[in-house]
Design a protein around this motif. Structure first.
Motif, PDB file in Angstrom:
ATOM      1  N   GLU A  30       0.804  -1.244   0.332  1.00 56.08           N
ATOM      2  CA  GLU A  30      -0.124   0.231   0.114  1.00 56.08           C
ATOM      3  C   GLU A  30       1.525   1.417  -0.027  1.00 56.08           C
ATOM      4  OE1 GLU A  30      -2.951   2.359   2.699  1.00 56.08           O
ATOM      5  OE2 GLU A  30      -2.481  -0.188   3.058  1.00 56.08           O
ATOM      6  N   ALA A  31       1.953   1.637   0.785  1.00 55.15           N
ATOM      7  CA  ALA A  31       2.768   2.307   0.854  1.00 55.15           C
ATOM      8  C   ALA A  31       2.945   2.780  -0.726  1.00 55.15           C
ATOM      9  CB  ALA A  31       3.684   2.336   2.054  1.00 55.15           C
ATOM     10  N   VAL A  32       3.737   2.085  -0.993  1.00 55.50           N
ATOM     11  CA  VAL A  32       4.604   1.686  -2.781  1.00 55.50           C
ATOM     12  C   VAL A  32       3.525   2.590  -3.620  1.00 55.50           C
ATOM     13  CG1 VAL A  32       5.375   0.763  -4.377  1.00 55.50           C
ATOM     14  CG2 VAL A  32       5.806  -0.176  -2.201  1.00 55.50           C
ATOM     15  N   SER A  76      19.538  10.856  -1.952  1.00 56.55           N
ATOM     16  CA  SER A  76      21.258   9.388  -2.426  1.00 56.55           C
ATOM     17  C   SER A  76      21.191   8.832  -3.086  1.00 56.55           C
ATOM     18  CB  SER A  76      21.368   9.324  -0.767  1.00 56.55           C
ATOM     19  OG  SER A  76      20.970   8.538   0.031  1.00 56.55           O
ATOM     20  N   LYS A  77      19.648   8.069  -2.953  1.00 56.64           N
ATOM     21  CA  LYS A  77      18.970   6.325  -3.777  1.00 56.64           C
ATOM     22  C   LYS A  77      17.665   6.647  -3.742  1.00 56.64           C
ATOM     23  CE  LYS A  77      19.406   1.763  -3.794  1.00 56.64           C
ATOM     24  NZ  LYS A  77      20.109   0.500  -3.831  1.00 56.64           N
ATOM     25  N   LYS A  78      17.222   6.679  -5.212  1.00 54.79           N
ATOM     26  CA  LYS A  78      15.577   7.025  -5.251  1.00 54.79           C
ATOM     27  C   LYS A  78      15.562   6.016  -6.248  1.00 54.79           C
ATOM     28  CE  LYS A  78      14.172  10.786  -6.597  1.00 54.79           C
ATOM     29  NZ  LYS A  78      13.414  12.074  -7.157  1.00 54.79           N
ATOM     30  N   TRP A  79      14.475   5.352  -6.158  1.00 59.77           N
ATOM     31  CA  TRP A  79      13.429   3.799  -6.365  1.00 59.77           C
ATOM     32  C   TRP A  79      12.367   3.994  -6.904  1.00 59.77           C
ATOM     33  CZ3 TRP A  79      15.004   3.966  -1.092  1.00 59.77           C
ATOM     34  CH2 TRP A  79      16.071   2.092  -0.866  1.00 59.77           C
ATOM     35  N   LEU A 157      13.245  -4.992  -0.447  1.00 55.95           N
ATOM     36  CA  LEU A 157      12.094  -5.400  -1.220  1.00 55.95           C
ATOM     37  C   LEU A 157      12.439  -4.742  -2.315  1.00 55.95           C
ATOM     38  CD1 LEU A 157       9.171  -5.623   1.860  1.00 55.95           C
ATOM     39  CD2 LEU A 157      10.012  -7.158   0.537  1.00 55.95           C
ATOM     40  N   LEU A 158      12.144  -2.948  -1.861  1.00 58.47           N
ATOM     41  CA  LEU A 158      12.422  -1.971  -3.146  1.00 58.47           C
ATOM     42  C   LEU A 158      13.930  -2.146  -4.306  1.00 58.47           C
ATOM     43  CD1 LEU A 158      12.458   1.129  -0.425  1.00 58.47           C
ATOM     44  CD2 LEU A 158      10.663   0.425  -2.685  1.00 58.47           C
ATOM     45  N   PHE A 162      12.179  -2.909  -7.926  1.00 59.01           N
ATOM     46  CA  PHE A 162      13.330  -1.515  -8.663  1.00 59.01           C
ATOM     47  C   PHE A 162      14.265  -1.755  -8.947  1.00 59.01           C
ATOM     48  CE2 PHE A 162       8.947   0.361  -6.305  1.00 59.01           C
ATOM     49  CZ  PHE A 162       8.115   0.756  -6.899  1.00 59.01           C
ATOM     50  N   PRO A 163      14.651  -2.654  -9.267  1.00 59.69           N
ATOM     51  CA  PRO A 163      15.909  -3.137  -9.323  1.00 59.69           C
ATOM     52  C   PRO A 163      16.955  -1.589 -10.644  1.00 59.69           C
ATOM     53  CG  PRO A 163      14.797  -4.508 -11.075  1.00 59.69           C
ATOM     54  CD  PRO A 163      13.503  -3.942 -10.296  1.00 59.69           C
ATOM     55  N   ASP A 164      16.075  -1.105 -11.228  1.00 61.77           N
ATOM     56  CA  ASP A 164      16.918  -0.501 -11.917  1.00 61.77           C
ATOM     57  C   ASP A 164      17.086   1.331 -11.296  1.00 61.77           C
ATOM     58  OD1 ASP A 164      17.470  -1.994 -14.158  1.00 61.77           O
ATOM     59  OD2 ASP A 164      15.321  -1.498 -14.815  1.00 61.77           O
TER      60      ASP A 164
END
Length: 199
Positions: A30-32, A76-79, A157-158, A162-164
């Motif tokens: 749900e959060a995603v 610093s990092k984004k999915w 999990l992320l 979202f591997p890329d």
């Protein structure tokens, strides 16, 4: 009459600040789904902002310029989300807002508001959105500083979902900056050639 209205407003404001937010973290899926921006970022600025125009008025209470806490985070990092390397999260004065602190690093699940009068959208998050301080990712913290089930770590999990990831814009991968630099270079070169030919 004015005293009565002032007293009612005062109690309404105090009551809203005293009321505590009670909830459990929403499920990961749900959060995603709700979030338009999912990233790890460090808080580099916290400031107070007011709406340019009043809003929220009715027959009893006058329209007011709403106040927000505006938290700016360096990504610093984004999915999931835009290519922006800095995200501003706006929070109103209520007990369900997430308690960001200056210099802290957070895994943020930020939702996006409806289109505003100026064509922009606000990002916001809240206490139960699965946003969490990365301080709680340390194993020794989980062992000695129990958070009663709030010590979840969604990074794996992320990464799987979202591997890329999302490559945020920087000086080196921002096409607008390079295009501007290229046009400016051509203009300077042409000016130089004109002056040289004029001599």
């Amino acid at each position: 009459m004015r005293i009565l209205i002032s007293t009612i407003i005062l109690f309404a404001v105090l009551g809203s600040k005293v009321h505590a937010c009670s909830c459990s973290a929403i499920p990961y899926e749900e959060a995603v789904e709700n979030a338009s921006e999912i990233f790890i970022g460090k808080v580099i600025k916290i400031e107070l902002e007011k709406d340019l125009f009043p809003s929220g008025g009715d027959d009893f209470f006058p329209a007011i310029r709403r106040q927000f806490w505006v938290v700016t985070l360096e990504v610093s990092k984004k999915w999931k989300g835009s290519k922006k390397s800095r995200i501003q999260v706006k929070q109103t004065f209520n007990s369900c807002e997430y308690p960001f602190t200056f210099g802290g690093e957070y895994l943020v699940f930020a939702e996006t508001s409806d289109l505003r009068w100026n064509g922009s959208r606000n990002h916001w998050t809240w206490l139960c959105s699965r946003t969490i301080n990365t301080y709680y990712f340390n194993e020794w913290v989980n062992e000695y500083d129990s958070t009663d089930g709030w010590d979840f770590d969604d990074r794996e999990l992320l990464d799987n979902q979202f591997p890329d990831g999302v490559r945020t814009a920087s000086f080196f991968n921002n096409w607008f900056i390079w295009l501007t630099f290229f046009i400016a270079s051509i203009s300077l070169f042409l000016q130089y050639m004109r002056k040289r030919n004029a001599l």
